[in-house]
Design a protein around this motif. Sequence first.
Motif, PDB file in Angstrom:
ATOM      1  N   GLY A   1       0.811  -1.199   0.000  1.00 20.52           N
ATOM      2  CA  GLY A   1       0.000   0.000   0.000  1.00 20.52           C
ATOM      3  C   GLY A   1       0.845   1.249   0.000  1.00 20.52           C
ATOM      4  O   GLY A   1       2.048   1.205  -0.265  1.00 20.52           O
ATOM      5  N   LEU A   2       0.184   2.355   0.304  1.00 18.25           N
ATOM      6  CA  LEU A   2       0.821   3.667   0.347  1.00 18.25           C
ATOM      7  C   LEU A   2       0.988   4.084   1.803  1.00 18.25           C
ATOM      8  O   LEU A   2       0.040   4.007   2.594  1.00 18.25           O
ATOM      9  N   VAL A   3       2.190   4.513   2.145  1.00 20.20           N
ATOM     10  CA  VAL A   3       2.474   4.925   3.511  1.00 20.20           C
ATOM     11  C   VAL A   3       3.430   6.107   3.482  1.00 20.20           C
ATOM     12  O   VAL A   3       4.226   6.244   2.539  1.00 20.20           O
ATOM     13  N   GLN A   4       3.365   6.928   4.493  1.00 18.67           N
ATOM     14  CA  GLN A   4       4.290   8.061   4.592  1.00 18.67           C
ATOM     15  C   GLN A   4       5.643   7.587   5.122  1.00 18.67           C
ATOM     16  O   GLN A   4       5.729   6.572   5.828  1.00 18.67           O
ATOM     17  N   ALA A   5       6.656   8.324   4.800  1.00 18.31           N
ATOM     18  CA  ALA A   5       7.995   8.018   5.311  1.00 18.31           C
ATOM     19  C   ALA A   5       7.957   7.954   6.834  1.00 18.31           C
ATOM     20  O   ALA A   5       7.304   8.779   7.496  1.00 18.31           O
ATOM     21  N   GLY A   6       8.644   6.943   7.366  1.00 15.71           N
ATOM     22  CA  GLY A   6       8.637   6.724   8.804  1.00 15.71           C
ATOM     23  C   GLY A   6       7.567   5.761   9.268  1.00 15.71           C
ATOM     24  O   GLY A   6       7.593   5.313  10.424  1.00 15.71           O
ATOM     25  N   GLY A   7       6.649   5.429   8.387  1.00 15.19           N
ATOM     26  CA  GLY A   7       5.563   4.528   8.740  1.00 15.19           C
ATOM     27  C   GLY A   7       5.946   3.066   8.619  1.00 15.19           C
ATOM     28  O   GLY A   7       7.105   2.723   8.350  1.00 15.19           O
ATOM     29  N   SER A   8       4.945   2.212   8.813  1.00 14.32           N
ATOM     30  CA  SER A   8       5.167   0.764   8.816  1.00 14.32           C
ATOM     31  C   SER A   8       4.145   0.056   7.945  1.00 14.32           C
ATOM     32  O   SER A   8       3.014   0.531   7.777  1.00 14.32           O
ATOM     33  N   LEU A   9       4.568  -1.081   7.419  1.00 14.05           N
ATOM     34  CA  LEU A   9       3.676  -1.984   6.711  1.00 14.05           C
ATOM     35  C   LEU A   9       4.100  -3.409   7.041  1.00 14.05           C
ATOM     36  O   LEU A   9       5.270  -3.666   7.327  1.00 14.05           O
ATOM     37  N   ARG A  10       3.132  -4.321   6.945  1.00 14.92           N
ATOM     38  CA  ARG A  10       3.430  -5.734   7.134  1.00 14.92           C
ATOM     39  C   ARG A  10       2.940  -6.508   5.922  1.00 14.92           C
ATOM     40  O   ARG A  10       1.747  -6.507   5.628  1.00 14.92           O
ATOM     41  N   LEU A  11       3.850  -7.144   5.241  1.00 16.88           N
ATOM     42  CA  LEU A  11       3.504  -7.966   4.091  1.00 16.88           C
ATOM     43  C   LEU A  11       3.330  -9.421   4.528  1.00 16.88           C
ATOM     44  O   LEU A  11       4.042  -9.895   5.406  1.00 16.88           O
ATOM     45  N   SER A  12       2.385 -10.088   3.882  1.00 12.98           N
ATOM     46  CA  SER A  12       2.148 -11.508   4.140  1.00 12.98           C
ATOM     47  C   SER A  12       2.254 -12.283   2.839  1.00 12.98           C
ATOM     48  O   SER A  12       1.947 -11.757   1.763  1.00 12.98           O
ATOM     49  N   CYS A  13       2.670 -13.516   2.946  1.00 10.36           N
ATOM     50  CA  CYS A  13       2.794 -14.388   1.781  1.00 10.36           C
ATOM     51  C   CYS A  13       2.323 -15.774   2.193  1.00 10.36           C
ATOM     52  O   CYS A  13       3.005 -16.449   2.971  1.00 10.36           O
ATOM     53  N   ALA A  14       1.183 -16.175   1.654  1.00  6.32           N
ATOM     54  CA  ALA A  14       0.593 -17.450   2.055  1.00  6.32           C
ATOM     55  C   ALA A  14       0.655 -18.457   0.912  1.00  6.32           C
ATOM     56  O   ALA A  14       0.305 -18.138  -0.229  1.00  6.32           O
TER      57      ALA A  14
ATOM     58  N   GLN B   1       2.737 -12.961  -6.675  1.00  4.96           N
ATOM     59  CA  GLN B   1       2.418 -12.115  -7.828  1.00  4.96           C
ATOM     60  C   GLN B   1       2.999 -10.712  -7.690  1.00  4.96           C
ATOM     61  O   GLN B   1       3.017  -9.959  -8.656  1.00  4.96           O
ATOM     62  N   GLY B   2       3.447 -10.371  -6.507  1.00 10.86           N
ATOM     63  CA  GLY B   2       4.000  -9.047  -6.266  1.00 10.86           C
ATOM     64  C   GLY B   2       2.965  -8.125  -5.637  1.00 10.86           C
ATOM     65  O   GLY B   2       1.778  -8.186  -5.958  1.00 10.86           O
ATOM     66  N   THR B   3       3.433  -7.293  -4.744  1.00 11.29           N
ATOM     67  CA  THR B   3       2.561  -6.296  -4.116  1.00 11.29           C
ATOM     68  C   THR B   3       3.295  -4.966  -4.069  1.00 11.29           C
ATOM     69  O   THR B   3       4.475  -4.912  -3.738  1.00 11.29           O
ATOM     70  N   GLN B   4       2.589  -3.906  -4.437  1.00  6.11           N
ATOM     71  CA  GLN B   4       3.214  -2.582  -4.533  1.00  6.11           C
ATOM     72  C   GLN B   4       3.312  -1.936  -3.158  1.00  6.11           C
ATOM     73  O   GLN B   4       2.332  -1.882  -2.410  1.00  6.11           O
ATOM     74  N   VAL B   5       4.492  -1.429  -2.864  1.00  7.98           N
ATOM     75  CA  VAL B   5       4.717  -0.622  -1.664  1.00  7.98           C
ATOM     76  C   VAL B   5       5.200   0.738  -2.128  1.00  7.98           C
ATOM     77  O   VAL B   5       6.195   0.838  -2.858  1.00  7.98           O
ATOM     78  N   THR B   6       4.490   1.779  -1.719  1.00 10.08           N
ATOM     79  CA  THR B   6       4.853   3.141  -2.086  1.00 10.08           C
ATOM     80  C   THR B   6       5.010   3.953  -0.821  1.00 10.08           C
ATOM     81  O   THR B   6       4.094   4.010   0.006  1.00 10.08           O
ATOM     82  N   VAL B   7       6.174   4.568  -0.684  1.00 10.42           N
ATOM     83  CA  VAL B   7       6.469   5.379   0.492  1.00 10.42           C
ATOM     84  C   VAL B   7       6.605   6.829   0.042  1.00 10.42           C
ATOM     85  O   VAL B   7       7.496   7.150  -0.762  1.00 10.42           O
ATOM     86  N   SER B   8       5.757   7.676   0.561  1.00 12.74           N
ATOM     87  CA  SER B   8       5.784   9.091   0.186  1.00 12.74           C
ATOM     88  C   SER B   8       6.644   9.882   1.164  1.00 12.74           C
ATOM     89  O   SER B   8       6.734   9.549   2.344  1.00 12.74           O
ATOM     90  N   SER B   9       7.259  10.921   0.636  1.00 10.34           N
ATOM     91  CA  SER B   9       8.140  11.732   1.489  1.00 10.34           C
ATOM     92  C   SER B   9       7.383  12.847   2.161  1.00 10.34           C
ATOM     93  O   SER B   9       6.237  13.120   1.868  1.00 10.34           O
TER      94      SER B   9
END
Length: 115
Positions: free
Chosen positions: A10-23, A107-115
């Motif tokens: 997903g989209l997150v601001q710089a300094g934030g967190s994300l958790r990816l899963s792969c099942a 299949q790949g997942t998009q990670v976008t980090v905004s400044s």
Amino acid sequence: QVQVVESGGGLVQAGGSLRLSCAASRSMFSIVSMGWYRAAPGKQRELVALVTRGGNTVYADSVKGRFTISRDNAKNTMYLQMDSLKPEDTAVYYCNWATYSGDYWGQGTQVTVSS
């Protein structure tokens, strides 16, 4: 045929967190390693983090201390916890199960980090 499904980008601001899963759709056998890779625009796919069958972990220098790879064998799932995200972490992230019978990619997942 094994299905590998990623989620959590997903989209997150710089300094934030994300958790990816792969099942994986079923238990994997003869696992050599499980890992996460990423491909930024115009760049080749690179290793982000990897855990071996024996539990040893490897991280790219650029993510050490910020990303953590883990697995839940009972759920046939691996995770990538990404903290203190930076704009340069923006990429498509792919998970990989490497086994003696072949490699299985998500299949790949998009990670976008905004400044």
